[in-house]
Design a protein around this motif. Sequence first.
Motif, short mmCIF file in Angstrom:
data_model
loop_
_atom_site.label_atom_id
_atom_site.label_comp_id
_atom_site.label_asym_id
_atom_site.label_seq_id
_atom_site.Cartn_x
_atom_site.Cartn_y
_atom_site.Cartn_z
N UNK A 179 93.39 53.00 57.56
CA UNK A 179 93.63 53.00 58.37
C UNK A 179 93.65 51.40 58.94
N UNK A 180 92.17 50.96 57.93
CA UNK A 180 92.29 49.33 58.84
C UNK A 180 92.88 48.64 58.16
N UNK A 181 93.40 49.13 57.18
CA UNK A 181 94.05 47.98 56.75
C UNK A 181 96.30 48.05 57.54
N UNK A 182 96.35 49.26 58.11
CA UNK A 182 97.87 49.32 58.20
C UNK A 182 97.43 49.15 59.95
N UNK A 183 98.48 48.70 60.79
CA UNK A 183 98.70 49.22 62.47
C UNK A 183 98.90 50.36 63.08
N UNK A 184 99.65 50.90 61.78
CA UNK A 184 99.83 51.27 62.47
C UNK A 184 101.44 51.71 62.05
N UNK A 185 101.89 53.73 62.23
CA UNK A 185 103.24 53.64 61.88
C UNK A 185 104.58 53.73 62.65
N UNK A 186 104.18 53.00 64.16
CA UNK A 186 104.92 52.09 64.72
C UNK A 186 104.93 50.69 65.38
N UNK A 187 106.40 50.42 65.37
CA UNK A 187 106.20 48.60 66.28
C UNK A 187 105.22 48.09 67.37
N UNK A 188 105.14 49.41 68.39
CA UNK A 188 103.85 49.60 68.99
C UNK A 188 102.88 49.24 68.93
N UNK A 189 102.52 49.95 67.85
CA UNK A 189 100.99 49.94 66.89
C UNK A 189 101.13 48.35 66.51
N UNK A 190 101.93 47.73 66.19
CA UNK A 190 101.87 46.16 65.39
C UNK A 190 101.49 45.18 67.01
N UNK A 191 102.37 45.83 67.46
CA UNK A 191 102.19 44.97 68.94
C UNK A 191 100.88 45.44 69.66
N UNK A 192 100.10 46.32 69.39
CA UNK A 192 98.89 46.51 70.16
C UNK A 192 98.02 45.36 69.45
N UNK A 193 97.78 45.51 67.96
CA UNK A 193 96.84 45.23 66.74
C UNK A 193 97.20 43.19 67.36
N UNK A 194 98.82 43.40 67.18
CA UNK A 194 98.49 41.30 67.56
C UNK A 194 98.35 40.66 68.88
N UNK A 195 98.61 41.87 70.19
CA UNK A 195 97.66 41.25 71.55
C UNK A 195 95.64 40.93 71.58
#
Length: 299
Positions: free
Chosen positions: A25-41
């Motif tokens: 789980x530490x290597x992947x933002x998550x299954x959705x684009x929302x997850x990626x956006x949250x991590x990038x923020x």
Amino acid sequence: MALLDRALVRLLPAVPKPVVQRLSSRYIAGPTLDDAIRVVRKLNAKGKLATIDVLGEDVTTPDEARAIAGQYHDVLARIDEEQLDSNISVKLTGLGLELDYDLCRENLEAVVGDAAARGNFVRIDMEDSSTTDRTLQLYREVHAEGSGNLGVVLQAYLRRTVADVPGLDNVRLCKGIYVESPEIAFREFEAVRANFLRSLEALIAQGSYVGIATHDEYLIRESLRIVHEAGLPHDRYEFQMLLGVRPERADELVADGHRLRVYVPYGSHWYEYSVRRLQENPKMAGYIASDLFGRVFGR
Ligand code: FDA
């Protein structure tokens, strides 16, 4: 890694998927684009840049390849809307390279055009050696048409890499992750390191922008020495790391004024990427052993 550790790490594919998911789980933002956006923020708030990767490696139909390209359009739109400091990384097999070169080119051109209209940038990841020539060819073709917002990746383990440097103006340099034969690839750890530094020097000498993608402390230090000795300004290179790997070292590089970009993968196809990351993690043998023994002894 010790012999026993390597043997344990090879057992990883036998570890149940839910366990792999928890460990990775530490290597992947998550299954959705929302997850990626949250991590990038969060990364941006810490002064780190990002590159978003949609995990979707095995496409078998043109529609699947178009769907991946569609997801990248969504990613670019969200980065734009939220004013994030992130570009994108694409895999040409995901855009249809193994199905049809022209289909892949169409998808790539559309994504690169969208990125250019939004002032953004596209990096083509490098896959296994069966794709290297086609990847560099497609990169050169689309780059020649465009607004310079397209970059590619070189892998230091390939013997050919220094010869591939001429003419590439924006390159991510990494060691390389796939299993390649000794005829075409260096296998010894030190030989890969040496070729990494030779390639970095060649890229800098021809004025390329370089993404130095490594967590190897020796290579980070030597790269810092090389960019310093070349008198390279901070905006002519960046360091790159994978999400979840050596974040404290990334913080130090940012604190020292270097550009630092984190590779943020997300998507439902998380399994293969996770196994690759876990197999590189020096602590993985311990995790697997504890999981296996835990199950054997009924924890
Ligand atoms: P190395 O594997 O020697 O690792 C150095 C140290 O980093 C380890 O000793 C450990 O401390 C730490 N570390 C590394 N991995 C870890 C992990 N998973 N968990 C915990 N600690 C870990 N490859 C490719 O073929 N094509 C590509 O397009 C890309 N793209 C790419 C982008 C970015 C941003 C990065 C950082 C890497 C890639 N790669 C890649 C992967 C690359 O080729 C390589 O396999 C990995 O970066 C590991 O190599 P290192 O240089 O980090 O050294």
